[in-house]
Structure formats: C-alpha cells, structure tokens
Design a protein around this motif. Structure first.
Motif, PDB file in Angstrom:
ATOM      1  N   ALA A  43      87.319  32.163  21.341  1.00 20.83           N
ATOM      2  CA  ALA A  43      86.337  31.135  21.686  1.00 20.83           C
ATOM      3  C   ALA A  43      86.335  30.810  23.174  1.00 20.83           C
ATOM      4  CB  ALA A  43      86.601  29.862  20.878  1.00 20.83           C
ATOM      5  N   THR A  44      87.529  30.789  23.795  1.00 23.67           N
ATOM      6  CA  THR A  44      87.626  30.335  25.179  1.00 23.67           C
ATOM      7  C   THR A  44      87.942  31.447  26.174  1.00 23.67           C
ATOM      8  OG1 THR A  44      89.995  29.886  25.026  1.00 23.67           O
ATOM      9  CG2 THR A  44      88.476  28.090  24.377  1.00 23.67           C
ATOM     10  N   GLY A  45      88.492  32.550  25.682  1.00 27.67           N
ATOM     11  CA  GLY A  45      88.908  33.627  26.570  1.00 27.67           C
ATOM     12  C   GLY A  45      90.257  33.393  27.226  1.00 27.67           C
ATOM     13  N   LEU A  46      90.900  32.255  26.924  1.00 33.32           N
ATOM     14  CA  LEU A  46      92.212  31.960  27.507  1.00 33.32           C
ATOM     15  C   LEU A  46      93.259  32.951  26.985  1.00 33.32           C
ATOM     16  CD1 LEU A  46      92.239  28.071  27.325  1.00 33.32           C
ATOM     17  CD2 LEU A  46      91.987  29.510  29.364  1.00 33.32           C
ATOM     18  N   PRO A  47      94.183  33.403  27.849  1.00 33.46           N
ATOM     19  CA  PRO A  47      95.194  34.373  27.424  1.00 33.46           C
ATOM     20  C   PRO A  47      96.154  33.783  26.391  1.00 33.46           C
ATOM     21  CG  PRO A  47      95.556  33.717  29.706  1.00 33.46           C
ATOM     22  CD  PRO A  47      94.302  33.049  29.255  1.00 33.46           C
ATOM     23  N   LEU A  48      96.511  34.616  25.403  1.00 33.54           N
ATOM     24  CA  LEU A  48      97.450  34.202  24.357  1.00 33.54           C
ATOM     25  C   LEU A  48      98.751  34.993  24.391  1.00 33.54           C
ATOM     26  CD1 LEU A  48      95.014  33.873  21.309  1.00 33.54           C
ATOM     27  CD2 LEU A  48      95.943  32.031  22.741  1.00 33.54           C
ATOM     28  N   GLY A  49      98.737  36.157  25.052  1.00 32.65           N
ATOM     29  CA  GLY A  49      99.969  36.936  25.109  1.00 32.65           C
ATOM     30  C   GLY A  49      99.700  38.413  25.229  1.00 32.65           C
ATOM     31  N   ARG A  50     100.781  39.169  25.173  1.00 35.52           N
ATOM     32  CA  ARG A  50     100.675  40.623  25.285  1.00 35.52           C
ATOM     33  C   ARG A  50     101.747  41.277  24.430  1.00 35.52           C
ATOM     34  NH1 ARG A  50      99.943  42.851  30.005  1.00 35.52           N
ATOM     35  NH2 ARG A  50      98.830  41.087  30.820  1.00 35.52           N
ATOM     36  N   LEU A  51     101.499  42.561  24.118  1.00 32.96           N
ATOM     37  CA  LEU A  51     102.403  43.314  23.275  1.00 32.96           C
ATOM     38  C   LEU A  51     102.460  44.752  23.772  1.00 32.96           C
ATOM     39  CD1 LEU A  51     103.011  43.436  19.626  1.00 32.96           C
ATOM     40  CD2 LEU A  51     101.700  45.347  20.440  1.00 32.96           C
ATOM     41  N   ARG A  61     110.333  50.739  19.964  1.00 33.87           N
ATOM     42  CA  ARG A  61     110.656  49.712  20.960  1.00 33.87           C
ATOM     43  C   ARG A  61     109.511  48.711  21.031  1.00 33.87           C
ATOM     44  NH1 ARG A  61     112.040  53.708  25.683  1.00 33.87           N
ATOM     45  NH2 ARG A  61     110.107  54.420  24.827  1.00 33.87           N
ATOM     46  N   LEU A  62     109.848  47.437  21.163  1.00 32.32           N
ATOM     47  CA  LEU A  62     108.857  46.364  21.148  1.00 32.32           C
ATOM     48  C   LEU A  62     109.116  45.387  22.290  1.00 32.32           C
ATOM     49  CD1 LEU A  62     106.587  44.756  19.604  1.00 32.32           C
ATOM     50  CD2 LEU A  62     108.466  43.625  18.386  1.00 32.32           C
ATOM     51  N   HIS A  63     108.039  44.946  22.918  1.00 34.49           N
ATOM     52  CA  HIS A  63     108.080  43.879  23.924  1.00 34.49           C
ATOM     53  C   HIS A  63     106.871  42.989  23.635  1.00 34.49           C
ATOM     54  CE1 HIS A  63     108.818  42.116  27.972  1.00 34.49           C
ATOM     55  NE2 HIS A  63     107.550  41.797  27.818  1.00 34.49           N
ATOM     56  N   VAL A  64     107.117  41.709  23.361  1.00 41.87           N
ATOM     57  CA  VAL A  64     106.042  40.761  23.047  1.00 41.87           C
ATOM     58  C   VAL A  64     106.211  39.525  23.915  1.00 41.87           C
ATOM     59  CG1 VAL A  64     104.886  39.443  21.232  1.00 41.87           C
ATOM     60  CG2 VAL A  64     106.149  41.492  20.628  1.00 41.87           C
ATOM     61  N   TRP A  69     107.313  32.526  25.450  1.00 43.67           N
ATOM     62  CA  TRP A  69     108.431  33.235  24.849  1.00 43.67           C
ATOM     63  C   TRP A  69     108.331  34.727  25.127  1.00 43.67           C
ATOM     64  CZ3 TRP A  69     112.512  30.808  22.886  1.00 43.67           C
ATOM     65  CH2 TRP A  69     112.360  29.478  22.481  1.00 43.67           C
ATOM     66  N   VAL A  70     109.475  35.400  25.166  1.00 41.73           N
ATOM     67  CA  VAL A  70     109.522  36.853  25.299  1.00 41.73           C
ATOM     68  C   VAL A  70     110.494  37.371  24.244  1.00 41.73           C
ATOM     69  CG1 VAL A  70     110.175  38.799  26.775  1.00 41.73           C
ATOM     70  CG2 VAL A  70     109.049  36.804  27.770  1.00 41.73           C
ATOM     71  N   LEU A  71     110.077  38.395  23.522  1.00 40.31           N
ATOM     72  CA  LEU A  71     110.939  39.055  22.552  1.00 40.31           C
ATOM     73  C   LEU A  71     110.961  40.538  22.888  1.00 40.31           C
ATOM     74  CD1 LEU A  71     111.372  38.493  18.838  1.00 40.31           C
ATOM     75  CD2 LEU A  71     110.815  40.800  19.594  1.00 40.31           C
ATOM     76  N   ARG A  72     112.163  41.094  22.982  1.00 40.94           N
ATOM     77  CA  ARG A  72     112.340  42.523  23.223  1.00 40.94           C
ATOM     78  C   ARG A  72     113.219  43.064  22.114  1.00 40.94           C
ATOM     79  NH1 ARG A  72     113.164  40.152  28.229  1.00 40.94           N
ATOM     80  NH2 ARG A  72     111.630  40.726  29.804  1.00 40.94           N
TER      81      ARG A  72
END
Length: 180
Positions: A43-51, A61-64, A69-72
């Motif tokens: 709706a707003t285009g505001l960033p929510l995160g990356r993966l 392997r995962l990076h979120v 927060w950051v999870l690796r």
C-alpha cells in the motif's frame, strides 16, 4: 554464478489480505541456486526487509533482515544452525521455511517426502520447528505441482513451480516475471 536468471515480483497475502510485495532475482545453475528478495508494503511502498537464500548442493544458507532484526543461518547434514541477535541455536532439521516463495523452491529441490524445518516468522524473525510433507503430483503444462501438508495442523495446499519460480501457491501470487 552463470545460469538461468529469473526476476519479478510476488504479492504475498495472509488472512487479512496482501501484506508484502516481494521483488526478487534468482539464478539457477545445476545444483546451485540463489534468491535475493526485497520486500515492501504493497500500500505504501515502505521497505519491510530483505532475504538472501542460497542452495549449494546439500547446503542451505539464509540471511534475513526485517524490523531491525537480522537472522543468519545454515543447514547441512541434518543440522540447522542460526543466529538472531546475540542468540545462537542449533537443531536437527532439514532447512528453513517462511513466507517467502524462495523457501518453497528450496523445499522442493531438497526432494524429500517429509521435512523438518525451522520456520522464520516476520516481523521479528522468531523461529519454531515445523514438519511438512511434500508430494509431487506431476507436471501440468511445464509446471510441477506439489502437494504440501503441515503435519501439525493437517492443512494442505498446492505449490506450482515452473523451474525455480513459484507460479502459484497459497498466499503467493506471481505478478511479474522476466527470464534470461
């Protein structure tokens, strides 16, 4: 990594409607596959995160990143290790899952009828173990159809994959796709 490159966007929905637009690029090359996704509020285009999700043979392997927060993490040989903030965890499991379609592609590529997965939930990247069964129902017009069941709830759904792209799944709608 050279190979088939796909890019596009998914609209992700839950019980309350659309909650994220995930722009992605993925590259497959034999036993290796990589996926990079960036999420925004639809709706707003505001960033929510990356993966970033990588599959190199049997290693995942995962990076979120989300909500500060950051999870690796990594999965190999029946063991999953991940770090969120100052906490480090290790469990016997096959890999990761979450709301990104990338997790569905990796689960299908693992090729096992039953998977124990570390589910990563948004927005605080909390984790829990889940068990899923995967059954390939065959191909329909160059799309592989898989039936996936949550073994705790009995809830089932169908995942439709064209190569390394989810073209249809519960809560996932492919909006745009470019392949090169």
């Amino acid at each position: 990594m050279a190979g088939l490159t796909s890019s596009g966007a998914y609209l992700l929905s839950g019980h309350d409607g659309p909650y994220a637009l995930e722009h992605f690029t993925c590259v497959g090359n034999g036993g290796s596959w990589s996926y990079d996704g960036v999420r925004a509020d639809p709706a707003t285009g505001l960033p929510l995160g990356r993966l970033a999700l990588r599959l190199d043979g049997p290693t995942v392997r995962l990076h979120v990143e989300a909500a500060g927060w950051v999870l690796r993490g990594a999965a190999a040989g029946g063991s999953v290790l991940w770090r969120r903030g100052d906490e480090e965890h290790e469990v016997a499991a096959d890999g990761f899952t979450g709301s990104s379609p990338a997790h569905l592609v990796v689960a299908a590529r693992l090729g096992r009828p039953r998977l124990v997965l570390v589910e990563v939930t948004e927005p605080v990247l909390a984790t829990r173990l889940v068990q899923r069964s995967w059954g390939c129902l065959g191909a329909q017009e160059e799309v592989d159809v898989h039936e996936v069941a949550d073994l705790a709830t009995g809830e089932t759904g169908r995942v439709h994959l064209s190569g390394d792209v989810v073209v249809d799944a519960p809560g996932v709608r492919l909006i745009t796709l470019t392949r090169s």
